[in-house]
Design a protein around this motif. Structure first.
Motif, mmCIF file in Angstrom:
data_model
loop_
_atom_site.group_PDB
_atom_site.id
_atom_site.type_symbol
_atom_site.label_atom_id
_atom_site.label_comp_id
_atom_site.label_asym_id
_atom_site.label_seq_id
_atom_site.Cartn_x
_atom_site.Cartn_y
_atom_site.Cartn_z
ATOM 1 N N ILE A 92 0.850 -1.186 0.000
ATOM 2 C CA ILE A 92 0.000 0.000 0.000
ATOM 3 C C ILE A 92 0.885 1.235 0.000
ATOM 4 O O ILE A 92 1.874 1.302 0.727
ATOM 5 C CB ILE A 92 -0.915 0.005 1.245
ATOM 6 C CG1 ILE A 92 -1.831 -1.219 1.214
ATOM 7 C CG2 ILE A 92 -1.731 1.273 1.321
ATOM 8 C CD1 ILE A 92 -2.632 -1.392 2.482
ATOM 9 N N GLY A 93 0.518 2.222 -0.801
ATOM 10 C CA GLY A 93 1.198 3.513 -0.801
ATOM 11 C C GLY A 93 0.398 4.516 -0.001
ATOM 12 O O GLY A 93 -0.803 4.659 -0.201
ATOM 13 N N VAL A 94 1.070 5.215 0.916
ATOM 14 C CA VAL A 94 0.411 6.223 1.743
ATOM 15 C C VAL A 94 1.092 7.552 1.460
ATOM 16 O O VAL A 94 2.308 7.679 1.661
ATOM 17 C CB VAL A 94 0.521 5.878 3.246
ATOM 18 C CG1 VAL A 94 -0.146 6.943 4.094
ATOM 19 C CG2 VAL A 94 -0.067 4.515 3.531
ATOM 20 N N ALA A 95 0.333 8.533 0.970
ATOM 21 C CA ALA A 95 0.900 9.840 0.628
ATOM 22 C C ALA A 95 -0.159 10.916 0.776
ATOM 23 O O ALA A 95 -1.237 10.814 0.184
ATOM 24 C CB ALA A 95 1.430 9.833 -0.800
ATOM 25 N N GLY A 96 0.157 11.933 1.538
ATOM 26 C CA GLY A 96 -0.705 13.100 1.652
ATOM 27 C C GLY A 96 -2.142 12.803 2.011
ATOM 28 O O GLY A 96 -3.051 13.383 1.431
ATOM 29 N N GLY A 97 -2.383 11.902 2.914
ATOM 30 C CA GLY A 97 -3.731 11.577 3.335
ATOM 31 C C GLY A 97 -4.447 10.608 2.412
ATOM 32 O O GLY A 97 -5.613 10.306 2.616
ATOM 33 N N ARG A 98 -3.766 10.119 1.395
ATOM 34 C CA ARG A 98 -4.366 9.155 0.473
ATOM 35 C C ARG A 98 -3.708 7.799 0.661
ATOM 36 O O ARG A 98 -2.500 7.709 0.831
ATOM 37 C CB ARG A 98 -4.179 9.617 -0.972
ATOM 38 C CG ARG A 98 -4.902 10.918 -1.262
ATOM 39 C CD ARG A 98 -4.757 11.323 -2.690
ATOM 40 N NE ARG A 98 -5.377 10.304 -3.534
ATOM 41 C CZ ARG A 98 -5.078 10.144 -4.805
ATOM 42 N NH1 ARG A 98 -4.176 10.902 -5.371
ATOM 43 N NH2 ARG A 98 -5.685 9.212 -5.518
ATOM 44 N N ILE A 99 -4.503 6.752 0.590
ATOM 45 C CA ILE A 99 -4.006 5.385 0.685
ATOM 46 C C ILE A 99 -4.354 4.698 -0.626
ATOM 47 O O ILE A 99 -5.517 4.642 -1.016
ATOM 48 C CB ILE A 99 -4.640 4.646 1.875
ATOM 49 C CG1 ILE A 99 -4.291 5.377 3.171
ATOM 50 C CG2 ILE A 99 -4.192 3.202 1.914
ATOM 51 C CD1 ILE A 99 -5.003 4.847 4.382
ATOM 52 N N THR A 100 -3.315 4.165 -1.293
ATOM 53 C CA THR A 100 -3.514 3.557 -2.603
ATOM 54 C C THR A 100 -2.972 2.132 -2.592
ATOM 55 O O THR A 100 -1.784 1.935 -2.290
ATOM 56 C CB THR A 100 -2.768 4.366 -3.682
ATOM 57 O OG1 THR A 100 -3.149 5.726 -3.581
ATOM 58 C CG2 THR A 100 -3.085 3.841 -5.069
ATOM 59 N N PRO A 101 -3.793 1.137 -2.912
ATOM 60 C CA PRO A 101 -3.258 -0.228 -3.026
ATOM 61 C C PRO A 101 -2.395 -0.315 -4.281
ATOM 62 O O PRO A 101 -2.831 0.029 -5.379
ATOM 63 C CB PRO A 101 -4.502 -1.101 -3.127
ATOM 64 C CG PRO A 101 -5.597 -0.191 -3.549
ATOM 65 C CD PRO A 101 -5.231 1.184 -3.111
#
Length: 137
Positions: A92-101
């Motif tokens: 999972i990528g976590v960046a700037g309040g967004r979580i992206t699988p």
């Protein structure tokens, strides 16, 4: 007596005005009252911090369904997180309040197969402190 029990900020304005106009104003009593109020505020902050830690520890014990396997920081607000849900692992990528699988791993990563983690900060700091100061790095 009323002024000794309450901090200065909680006394009504009329009572404070009457005390200030009296010639027998005791600075030591006011300083003691100020210190008492400060100690009460500090005790309240420490008590609330203890309570928050205690409540956070009251999570489910034993078998957890979601486990964070590893985290890699990429920048000040970006990181990669390897999460295991049951038998499936997700990147999972976590960046700037967004979580992206990013990716679902077909074969789970085993902890014994990965490289050893870097020593903890405290251990590394003790090594640097205990090093001979005359020796060059």
């Amino acid at each position: 007596m009323k002024s000794l029990l309450l901090p200065l900020g909680l006394l009504p304005l009329t009572a404070r005005a009457a005390e200030a106009s009296s010639p027998g104003l005791d600075v030591g009593a006011q300083l003691g009252q100020l210190l008492l109020g400060l100690l009460l505020v500090i005790a309240l902050i420490l008590g609330l911090a203890w309570l928050v830690r205690r409540v956070q520890q009251q999570g489910p014990r034993g078998q957890q369904l979601i486990k964070v396997i590893s985290t890699q920081h990429l920048g000040p607000r970006e990181r990669l997180v390897l999460v295991q849900v049951g038998q499936e692992q997700l990147l999972i990528g976590v960046a700037g309040g967004r979580i992206t699988p990013l990716h679902s791993l077909r074969e789970p990563v085993r902890l014994g197969e990965t490289e050893a983690p870097a020593p903890e900060f405290a251990q590394r700091l003790l090594e640097l402190i205990s090093r001979d100061p005359k020796a060059k790095p």
